[in-house]
Design an enzyme around this catalytic site. Structure first.
Site, PDB file in Angstrom:
ATOM      1  N   GLU A 262      -3.470   4.796  -8.874  1.00 22.56           N
ATOM      2  CA  GLU A 262      -4.461   5.732  -8.334  1.00 22.56           C
ATOM      3  C   GLU A 262      -4.250   7.026  -9.105  1.00 22.56           C
ATOM      4  OE1 GLU A 262      -6.873   5.275  -6.054  1.00 22.56           O
ATOM      5  OE2 GLU A 262      -6.337   3.153  -6.026  1.00 22.56           O
TER       6      GLU A 262
ATOM      7  N   HIS B 203       0.851  -1.198   0.000  1.00 22.98           N
ATOM      8  CA  HIS B 203       0.000   0.000   0.000  1.00 22.98           C
ATOM      9  C   HIS B 203       0.883   1.243   0.000  1.00 22.98           C
ATOM     10  CE1 HIS B 203      -3.214   2.754   1.008  1.00 22.98           C
ATOM     11  NE2 HIS B 203      -2.660   3.081   2.157  1.00 22.98           N
ATOM     12  N   ASN B 204       0.497   2.266  -0.804  1.00 18.82           N
ATOM     13  CA  ASN B 204       1.282   3.512  -0.861  1.00 18.82           C
ATOM     14  C   ASN B 204       2.782   3.204  -0.907  1.00 18.82           C
ATOM     15  OD1 ASN B 204      -1.100   4.910  -0.744  1.00 18.82           O
ATOM     16  ND2 ASN B 204      -0.828   5.696   1.328  1.00 18.82           N
TER      17      ASN B 204
ATOM     18  N   GLU C   9       1.543   0.029  -5.339  1.00 18.38           N
ATOM     19  CA  GLU C   9       0.594   1.110  -5.581  1.00 18.38           C
ATOM     20  C   GLU C   9       1.317   2.388  -5.981  1.00 18.38           C
ATOM     21  OE1 GLU C   9      -3.305   3.123  -3.457  1.00 18.38           O
ATOM     22  OE2 GLU C   9      -1.716   2.330  -2.178  1.00 18.38           O
TER      23      GLU C   9
ATOM     24  N   HIS D 225       1.553  11.227  -1.743  1.00 16.91           N
ATOM     25  CA  HIS D 225       0.275  11.026  -1.074  1.00 16.91           C
ATOM     26  C   HIS D 225      -0.477  12.351  -1.123  1.00 16.91           C
ATOM     27  CE1 HIS D 225      -2.056   9.200   2.542  1.00 16.91           C
ATOM     28  NE2 HIS D 225      -2.526   8.786   1.383  1.00 16.91           N
TER      29      HIS D 225
ATOM     30  N   ASP E  93       0.305   6.447  -6.572  1.00 12.94           N
ATOM     31  CA  ASP E  93      -0.627   7.585  -6.560  1.00 12.94           C
ATOM     32  C   ASP E  93      -0.039   8.680  -7.442  1.00 12.94           C
ATOM     33  OD1 ASP E  93      -2.224   6.301  -4.799  1.00 12.94           O
ATOM     34  OD2 ASP E  93      -2.055   7.742  -3.173  1.00 12.94           O
TER      35      ASP E  93
END
Length: 767
Positions: free
Chosen positions: A384, A305-306, A335, A350, A337
């Protein structure tokens, strides 16, 4: 002591220069750059540093801590200082686990090359060391710490201090007796081999000696038949015991005459018990042993995640290092973003926080370089996407150009699939997970139309008359063509070139399991927050299991976890969720569980789900499991511990009071824990001899975590070490559990010695 390692280590010119020491600049940030004097110690295995030559030195790192050494141009930090220092003079030391990298800048290119070559040479040596050599290195490290005045000898006063550091509480008179016995040179000090003899006297294993004598007729050796009996009766090796006994004697018996006579001495027996063959983890579960030809939805997938964050979610640093570490530890889903960045270049961070930013193209280049270094099975880029239409085009361009052949941009055979492809079919492929404008069917249909149009154009070029006729007679546009014209007039939110790169992993919103069954296709995947996923398990656990039998699910941590903490992945795996994303930068219980599951199957990042989680008509409910025919009873005798480290090395005078806790994670009724009593003031060779008993309904989903704690009634016990593994990968019999740190790195030679006995069903009064 140093001479022991030096006798085996081939010294070259680089190592000799490193042992003289060099002044280098240690770099932590653009502002923090300080000169330090680095020197390879005489043992050839540890590097110490001081503020200046001849200054008060302290340990920096052991060669066994080093994972790799990178060139200056591969370091984000050193690249940012390229105008100040030539990149050729810089290099980065990467450590195992989550320890921060060490960026160094030498005074010349030649000096940088000396250290890089020398470190590579030493790393090759360490990687090739056998069990005995690793123990020698560990002893050498301790000798260096205990030898306060660095004269290569140890006085009794220094030995006493060392015993405290090594967690040994010993009667002073007895310690002096062992010291004098080992001091064969009568110099009043211990040197290399004398220190080894002293250590051997300290580490006599009475419990192993007793076990050896139980199977040995003369108490001196195990004959081949006696050893076969031990392997069959205690280690549950069954039919393979006779052949295995010969192999193990050949591998672990130190004396050549013993090997020739097919007998095992006490030293050989102990060597076997401490080896990989005597480990609790089944050797057959270490390589890739599972069927890798089933559809992707049938596997648990190691997910991050992230991934760009190496700290917290609000102020933490974004770094390509996050991707390197995740991919090298076996993550197969990372991931990204992405947001609009300056100069038309998308950036990764983020969003709406103060985390630092990195260029999207750097992330893609890093993934291209590191995707398949640990595992050849497919990597999923979970996008994302928060970018404008224009910067999405740039994203698509970077993905296509940088990843090249690695990027999967259409179905494997160009045809419409009926199920997801397998990890085996997708070897060395990078898949994009994200939103998509249309269905896969429409994409493939358009590809066919484009091929047909290009063929027609080819024919028309050969025959110009029909083309002129087409020009003079305008054709009625089909409804679909009209739609396409509309698309061109009003740009969609999603850029078509980026949409086209999403093939098997189209992101769709989840409404209900019924809605998914009626409206979604197998290549469409939904994401769930941990809160939503947990409530679905409680409300409709069986439906969730059936859903995950045909479609991929991704679960991500709650947005409230701003400290990058983790949830327990086990309860989500119980429902068959495949991509349970973790903040891999954060060590702790939850990451131990995750590492424990993915330790098997070659660490390839894919683990086949149990059959009852792969059946779309499964009756399994993770909250109310009914499978007594598979239930098992586990008896664990926790026997002893060996060379347990201190939780806090700064507490020189404090000796640990260790206890062992065995935790089971699985379906709710199976999740439990038990622990031994604590042993006072002994981290060196504590003895418990206590039996713990567990009854487990669904062993296929269970993981065991062995954790050693330092009893402390004030702080509810301090962590010393742990080891986590799947129930299905556990060996029976007398086994050593080699402990890992909070970071998941080896605490060699720290271990606990146990006896494992598994019985079918829930029978027996032992619990």
């Amino acid at each position: 002591m140093a001479s022991l390692m030096q006798s085996r280590l081939p010294i070259n010119q680089d190592l000799m220069l490193m042992q003289k020491g060099m002044l280098m600049r240690k770099v932590r940030s653009k502002c923090w750059k300080k000169l330090r004097y680095f020197r390879l110690q005489d043992d050839g295995m540890t590097v110490w540093h001081a503020r200046q030559e001849g200054g008060n030195a302290k340990p920096t790192f052991s060669i066994s801590d080093v994972e790799t050494v990178r060139e200056g141009h591969e370091s984000e930090l050193l690249r940012s200082l390229a105008e100040e220092f030539p990149l050729e003079r810089g290099f980065t030391i990467i450590f195992h686990g989550r320890r921060a990298n060490l960026d160094l800048v030498a005074n010349s290119v030649e000096e940088a090359e000396v250290w890089k070559r020398g470190l590579w040479h030493l790393m090759d040596f360490v990687n090739g060391m056998d069990q005995q050599e690793r123990l020698d290195q560990w002893l050498s490290d301790w000798f260096q710490r205990g030898d306060k005045n660095q004269d290569g000898r140890m006085s009794f006063q220094e030995v006493q201090r060392l015993l405290h550091l090594m967690n040994v509480e010993m009667d002073q008179e007895y310690a002096f007796h062992l010291f004098q016995t080992a001091d064969t040179s009568h110099s009043g000090t211990l040197e290399g081999e004398e220190f080894v003899d002293f250590y051997k006297a300290l580490t006599k294993r009475a419990e192993v000696q007793e076990l050896f004598e139980n199977f040995s007729a003369d108490g001196q050796k195990l004959t081949l038949l006696e050893f076969v009996d031990f392997l069959r009766e205690e280690q549950k090796e069954g039919e393979r015991a006779p052949d295995l006994a010969l192999e193990l004697i050949d591998r672990y018996e130190p004396s050549e005459s013993g090997k020739l006579r097919h007998v095992l001495s006490m030293d050989g027996f102990l060597s076997y018990l401490c080896s990989k063959d005597g480990d609790i983890f089944k050797p057959t579960c270490l390589p890739i042993y599972q069927d890798m030809t089933q559809p992707l939805n049938n596997y648990y997938i190691n997910s991050s995640h992230n991934t760009y964050l190496v700290g917290d979610q609000l102020y933490g640093q974004s770094s390509v290092e996050g991707y390197i570490r995740a991919l090298k530890r076996g993550c197969r889903c990372v991931e990204v973003d992405i947001w609009d960045g300056p100069s038309g270049e998308p950036i990764v961070y983020h969003g709406h926080t103060l985390t630092s930013r990195i260029p999207f193209k750097d992330v893609v280049a890093t993934v291209a370089q590191y995707a398949f270094q640990t595992s050849e099975y497919p990597v999923i880029l979970s996008l994302e996407n928060h970018c404008s239409w224009e910067q999405q085009q740039v994203m698509a361009c970077h993905l296509t150009e940088i990843l090249g052949e690695q990027l999967l941009s259409t179905t494997l055979d160009g045809l419409l699939p009926t199920q997801l492809p397998s990890p085996e079919e997708l070897r060395r492929k990078i898949l994009v997970k994200g939103k998509k404008l249309r269905t896969l069917e429409e994409d493939l249909e358009e590809e066919e139309e484009e091929e047909l149009e290009s063929e027609l154009e080819g024919e028309q070029e050969a025959d110009p008359e029909p083309e002129a006729q087409l020009e003079s007679e305008p054709q009625e546009l089909s409804p679909r063509s009209k739609d396409k014209k509309k698309e061109k007039k009003s740009k969609p939110i999603l850029c078509p070139s980026l949409s086209a790169l999403v093939v098997y992993l189209k992101s769709v919103s989840f409404h209900s399991f019924t809605h998914s069954r009626e409206h979604y296709r197998f290549y469409e995947t939904s994401s769930f927050s941990e809160t939503k996923a947990k409530s679905l398990i409680k409300e409709a656990g069986n439906e969730f299991v059936q859903h995950n039998a045909w479609q991929l699910s991704r679960v991500y941590p709650s947005g409230l976890r701003t400290d990058s903490s983790n949830y327990n992945p086990q309860e989500l795996w119980n429902a068959g969720c495949q991509m349970v994303a973790m903040n891999v930068q954060t060590a702790g219980l939850e990451m131990d569980i995750c590492d424990g599951l993915f330790r098997q199957n070659g660490g390839c990042g894919y683990v086949l789900k149990p059959d009852f989680l792969r059946d779309a008509q499964s009756s399994f409910h993770p909250e109310r499991p009914v499978s007594p025919f598979r239930a098992q009873t586990l008896l664990i005798q926790v026997i002893s511990g060996q060379q347990l480290p201190k939780e806090d090395m700064s507490k020189e005078r404090s000796i640990v009071d260790p206890l062992v806790r065995v935790e089971i994670f699985g379906v709710r009724p199976d999740t439990t824990r038990q622990e031994t009593s604590y042993v006072e003031n002994n981290g060196f060779n504590p003895y418990w001899g206590q039996t713990l008993c567990f009854r487990v309904l669904v062993p296929e989903l269970a993981l065991l975590r062995f954790v050693v704690k330092d009893y402390n009634w004030k702080s509810r016990n301090d962590f010393i070490g742990q080891y986590t593994l799947p129930w299905t990968c556990m060996q029976q019999g007398y086994r050593h559990i080699h402990l890992l740190s909070k970071d998941g790195t080896s605490l060699h030679p720290a271990s606990i010695f146990v006896h494992i006995n598994i019985r079918e069903g829930l029978e027996g009064d032992e619990c």
